[in-house]
Design a protein around this motif. Structure first.
Motif, short mmCIF file in Angstrom:
data_model
loop_
_atom_site.label_atom_id
_atom_site.label_comp_id
_atom_site.label_asym_id
_atom_site.label_seq_id
_atom_site.Cartn_x
_atom_site.Cartn_y
_atom_site.Cartn_z
N LYS A 1 55.23 28.50 41.17
CA LYS A 1 54.68 27.27 41.74
C LYS A 1 54.30 27.51 43.20
CE LYS A 1 56.93 23.94 38.67
NZ LYS A 1 57.72 22.71 38.57
N TYR A 2 53.00 27.54 43.45
CA TYR A 2 52.46 27.74 44.78
C TYR A 2 51.15 26.98 44.90
CZ TYR A 2 55.72 31.68 45.10
OH TYR A 2 56.85 32.46 45.12
N ASP A 3 50.64 26.87 46.14
CA ASP A 3 49.31 26.29 46.35
C ASP A 3 48.25 27.14 45.67
OD1 ASP A 3 49.49 23.90 47.72
OD2 ASP A 3 49.76 24.87 49.64
N SER A 4 48.35 28.46 45.85
CA SER A 4 47.37 29.35 45.24
C SER A 4 48.02 30.69 44.97
CB SER A 4 46.15 29.52 46.16
OG SER A 4 46.52 30.13 47.38
N VAL A 5 47.48 31.38 43.98
CA VAL A 5 47.90 32.74 43.65
C VAL A 5 46.63 33.57 43.58
CG1 VAL A 5 49.00 34.24 41.96
CG2 VAL A 5 49.95 31.97 42.41
N ILE A 6 46.55 34.62 44.40
CA ILE A 6 45.31 35.38 44.54
C ILE A 6 45.59 36.85 44.22
CG2 ILE A 6 43.47 36.04 46.13
CD1 ILE A 6 44.31 33.57 47.82
N PRO A 7 44.89 37.42 43.23
CA PRO A 7 45.07 38.85 42.95
C PRO A 7 44.71 39.68 44.18
CG PRO A 7 43.84 37.76 41.19
CD PRO A 7 43.92 36.79 42.31
N ALA A 8 45.57 40.67 44.49
CA ALA A 8 45.34 41.49 45.66
C ALA A 8 45.33 42.98 45.34
CB ALA A 8 46.41 41.21 46.72
N GLY A 9 45.75 43.36 44.15
CA GLY A 9 45.79 44.77 43.77
C GLY A 9 46.47 44.90 42.43
N ASP B 1 31.53 33.79 30.65
CA ASP B 1 31.65 35.10 30.02
C ASP B 1 32.40 36.05 30.95
OD1 ASP B 1 31.07 37.05 28.01
OD2 ASP B 1 29.63 37.92 29.42
N LEU B 2 33.19 36.94 30.36
CA LEU B 2 34.01 37.88 31.11
C LEU B 2 33.78 39.30 30.61
CD1 LEU B 2 37.36 35.88 30.91
CD2 LEU B 2 35.79 35.91 32.84
N PRO B 3 34.09 40.30 31.40
CA PRO B 3 34.08 41.66 30.87
C PRO B 3 35.13 41.78 29.76
CG PRO B 3 34.24 41.66 33.27
CD PRO B 3 34.46 40.26 32.83
N GLY B 4 34.86 42.53 28.74
CA GLY B 4 35.84 42.72 27.69
C GLY B 4 35.68 41.75 26.54
N GLU B 5 36.81 41.33 25.97
CA GLU B 5 36.83 40.63 24.68
C GLU B 5 36.93 39.12 24.78
OE1 GLU B 5 36.48 42.31 21.67
OE2 GLU B 5 35.94 43.86 23.12
N TYR C 1 40.09 34.42 35.83
CA TYR C 1 40.35 35.74 35.27
C TYR C 1 40.64 36.72 36.39
CZ TYR C 1 39.61 40.09 32.69
OH TYR C 1 39.76 41.33 32.11
N ASP C 2 41.74 37.43 36.28
CA ASP C 2 42.13 38.47 37.21
C ASP C 2 41.60 39.79 36.65
OD1 ASP C 2 43.35 40.43 38.71
OD2 ASP C 2 45.40 39.90 38.14
N ASP C 3 40.45 40.22 37.16
CA ASP C 3 39.84 41.43 36.60
C ASP C 3 40.52 42.70 37.07
OD1 ASP C 3 39.01 41.28 39.20
OD2 ASP C 3 36.90 41.62 38.81
N ILE C 4 41.37 42.62 38.10
CA ILE C 4 42.13 43.80 38.54
C ILE C 4 43.21 44.13 37.51
CG2 ILE C 4 43.60 44.76 40.34
CD1 ILE C 4 42.22 42.88 42.32
N ASN C 5 43.94 43.11 37.08
CA ASN C 5 45.05 43.31 36.15
C ASN C 5 44.72 42.89 34.72
OD1 ASN C 5 47.32 44.12 38.10
ND2 ASN C 5 46.49 42.28 39.06
N GLU C 6 43.49 42.38 34.53
CA GLU C 6 42.99 41.98 33.21
C GLU C 6 43.90 40.96 32.53
OE1 GLU C 6 42.46 45.69 31.15
OE2 GLU C 6 40.56 46.11 32.15
#
Length: 745
Positions: free
Chosen positions: A266-274, A687-691, A721-726
């Protein structure tokens, strides 16, 4: 009564100012732009002889029997019996209570002041002086300058220290309570006697409303009482205490495409960083967590600056460090700057004397460099430029100063050579510090292993390693690419010459493009364009028949001749006749052409493969092209077959190559070859990369496979979609809820 007399009386009445709590006793009056004091019967108590009567911050109430007066930007004290108690020597006078006054006196030769308390007679309460002093309830917040900032504390009316002057900030909260900032995002609650009631438990504390104050802890809001006890637990994003309601934080779920739950936070935002790293933000700070929701740092002002295979470069409270995937600090966040090399780090810190010092560190953080440097510049070329005692040299990857710091300026190595400034002149050294080109007046650029550009006030010339001239000119020369120099005349015209001084394009043109498709340059003159090969041969001269000359695509250039469009190749030969009303550009061997008001397609030998039937036509991609017919969009293949009927209001390709269509207010999906995957039934499709694709239905988001099978149900307010961690980040927004009472119910 005469009009003039009425005006004078009215002006006098308007100049009477109420004196706060003593309104029935005294008022300020103005006469001839000077101010004095009268009592409530209109008797002149203090004559109008002063630039101001009152106090520095604008109030005008009498303290006991005294008030301030100002002359020539300085203040003094005067009694209500018109007795001057002090000369006008103060830069600042503001009442503290009914008997004491905060006074400031300018330091010699500066505009800064030192502050202290005086009584009604102007006598200092003590010998203690401060760089800042302000009333805070029945206490005073004091501060002294330290370095570039100030350190704050709390004193009483006798200037006795209650909280030592060692903290970065103190603010008054009301209810005889104080917020003391011990370090960034670490605030403690103190009482008026200087007692620490809570320790540095909070990010911030807002002023008390009665006996309760809103505070933040670990990025969440709650409430505390005057004793620092938690009344409302720290669980909220926003609060409305007056309405007894609070809003929790959004709930974030980290999900696989098959709806497997990886974490709930539970947070204001969660942002992929790596890879397996996220920035989780709430209120005014953030922490770093992994993909399981585990916090890798405490809640602070953290930011992931860069991500590397094994760790992340993290800025925490304006300091940099390296954090591994398990949350362990490889290097602590204690550096002002940190640059990551292949097997070393360049780090700067501030010394006790507030000087910046750079060191090279090994992977364990041990200092490799034998000196502390003023500056280091990271370079991929092997040797690192460093500055010491205001002079520059180079260190190797082990921190050894292999070229002494004796130069006024240096540049990174190129072709195993570097340009350096020495004794007011510029030359070139090799990796051993030996002169390749000895220092001379002028500017040197390294062009290749045996070519150098030298600029002087007399002109420019190209020379070899022995400084033997190869080419000289008065025109301006500058490096253009790995093959050529750009020559510029005083009139701003440009041309190209090679590193041997051969002029491959004369200086008569307005502009030259970068090398296109590693093949040709385009050069411009006015509205005309010409073509130059990579080897320097003019393929199309500037004097040509082309009214328009487009950029290169698929080895062809669009041109207009006699008002009609066609295509030429790199030799300038007309390969597609100029018979068309308009053209697009070639992709995949085909180009859109417009004939008789309709669009079709031709190939590179001008076969009309798709008849001109369409209102609009776009370039081919993966064997298909978007067309528009009778106001609707569809897609065709290279044979002209309509693989997607022209009946849609919108059509575009997604990152996977699949085709998203809109029919009315519903979206559907086709494969890259035009097969129907999802009929138009959703409010939105991403649409996303992948399936997978993200869909919206009835205002809620979910995920389906590319074939339309639901995997994550459409129950979320947002999905990204988090494309770093799919994986997917699914969010449920909260609603206002009643706050629990003091028993937690």
């Amino acid at each position: 009564m005469p009009l003039v007399l009425k005006t004078i009386i009215l002006s006098f009445c308007l100049s009477l100012f109420t004196l706060g709590a003593n309104a029935t006793e005294y008022s300020v009056f103005v006469k001839n732009n000077l101010k004095g004091l009268v009592d409530n019967e209109g008797n002149e108590i203090i004559p109008a002889e002063y630039d101001d009567i009152g106090w520095s911050r604008g109030s005008t109430h009498v303290v006991g029997r005294v008030i301030g007066y100002r002359k020539r930007n300085n203040w003094g004290l005067i009694s209500t019996k018109n007795e001057k108690l002090t000369r006008a020597i103060y830069s600042y006078l503001v009442p503290f209570d009914k008997q004491l006054i905060i006074a400031g006196i300018r330091k010699d030769g500066t505009n800064r002041s030192t502050y202290f308390l005086i009584n009604e007679s102007g006598k200092p309460v003590s010998k203690q002086r401060y760089d800042y002093l302000a009333a805070a309830g029945n206490r005073l917040i004091a501060a002294n300058n330290r370095g570039r900032g100030q350190l704050f504390g709390l004193v009483d009316a006798k200037q006795r220290t209650l909280i030592s002057l060692q903290f970065s900030d103190i603010s008054y909260l009301g209810a005889s309570r104080y917020a003391v900032t011990t370090q960034p995002n670490a605030v403690a609650l103190y009482d008026a006697d200087g007692n620490d009631l809570t320790g540095p438990s909070f990010q911030f504390i807002n002023p008390f409303d009665g006996t309760l104050a809103e505070a933040a802890k670990d990025g969440k809001l709650g409430q505390i009482d005057t004793g620092g006890n938690i009344v409302i637990p720290f669980a909220y994003r926003r609060m409305k205490p007056g309405e007894n309601t609070g809003m929790p934080f959004p709930e974030w779920k980290l999900l696989t495409g098959q709806n497997e739950l990886l974490a709930t936070v539970k947070y204001d935002s969660v942002i992929p960083a790596g890879k397996n790293l996220y920035r989780a933000r709430s209120l005014k700070g953030e922490l770093i967590m992994n993909g399981s929701g585990k916090a890798l740092t405490d809640y602070c002002s953290c930011h992931i600056a860069s991500v590397y295979p094994e760790y992340a470069l993290v800025r925490r409270d304006d300091k940099y460090g390296l954090l591994d995937r398990e949350g362990t600090w490889v290097l602590p966040p204690s550096y002002d700057s940190l640059i990551v090399g292949k097997d070393f780090y360049l780090a700067s810190s501030t010394t006790a004397t507030r000087l910046t010092q750079w060191h090279m560190l090994d992977e364990s953080g041990k200092e490799l460099s034998e000196y502390g440097y003023q500056t280091m510049i990271y370079s991929e070329s092997g040797l690192i430029p460093v500055k010491r005692r205001n002079l520059w040299g180079y260190i190797d990857r082990k921190g050894k100063e292999v070229i002494p710091a004796i130069y006024q300026k240096v540049e990174p190595y190129r072709f195993d050579m570097a340009v350096v400034d020495y004794m007011g002149a510029q030359g070139v050294i090799d990796r051993d510090g030996e002169w390749v080109i000895s220092p001379k007046e002028g500017r040197v650029d390294i062009l290749s292993e045996n070519r150098f550009l030298v600029k002087t006030r007399w002109g420019n010339h190209i020379c070899d390693r022995h400084r033997r001239p190869v080419y000289e000119t008065e025109q301006q020369l500058s490096p253009f690419d790995s093959l050529h120099l750009l020559a510029t005349t005083d009139e701003g015209k440009v041309g190209l010459l090679d590193f041997s001084g051969n002029m491959v394009l004369s200086t008569m043109y307005d502009a030259v493009s970068p090398l296109m498709q590693d093949t040709v340059y385009i050069f411009d003159k006015g509205e005309k364009r010409g073509l130059l090969s990579k080897s320097g041969k003019v393929m199309i001269p500037i004097e040509n028949e082309f009214e328009e000359f487009h950029d290169m695509h698929d080895d062809f250039f669009g041109v207009r001749i006699g008002g009609k469009y066609g295509f030429v190749d790199v030799n300038g030969d007309l390969r597609i006749a100029n018979r068309y009303d308009s053209i697009g550009h070639f992709t995949e061997g085909m180009a859109p052409i417009k004939l008789l008001g309709r669009w079709g397609y031709v190939d590179k030998i001008e076969r009309l493969l798709v008849q001109p039937l369409y209102d609009e036509a776009y370039p081919f991609h993966d064997g298909m092209a978007i067309i528009k017919m009778k106001g609707k969009y569809g897609m065709i293949n290279k044979e002209g077959d309509r693989v997607i009927e022209a009946k849609y209001d919108e059509i575009h390709r997604g990152p996977s190559g699949r085709i998203v269509v809109r029919l009315g207010d519903r979206y559907g999906l086709f494969s890259s070859s035009g097969e129907t995957l999802i009929i138009p039934k959703y409010e939105k499709i991403t649409d996303l990369p992948g399936e997978y694709v993200i869909i919206r239905r009835h205002g809620k988001y979910g995920v389906t496979t590319k074939a339309g099978r639901s995997t994550i149900p459409p129950i979320y307010d947002t999905i990204t979609y988090d494309d770093i961690n799919e994986i997917f980040l699914a969010v449920t927004e909260p609603e206002w809820e009643n706050l629990p009472n003091q028993e937690g119910e």
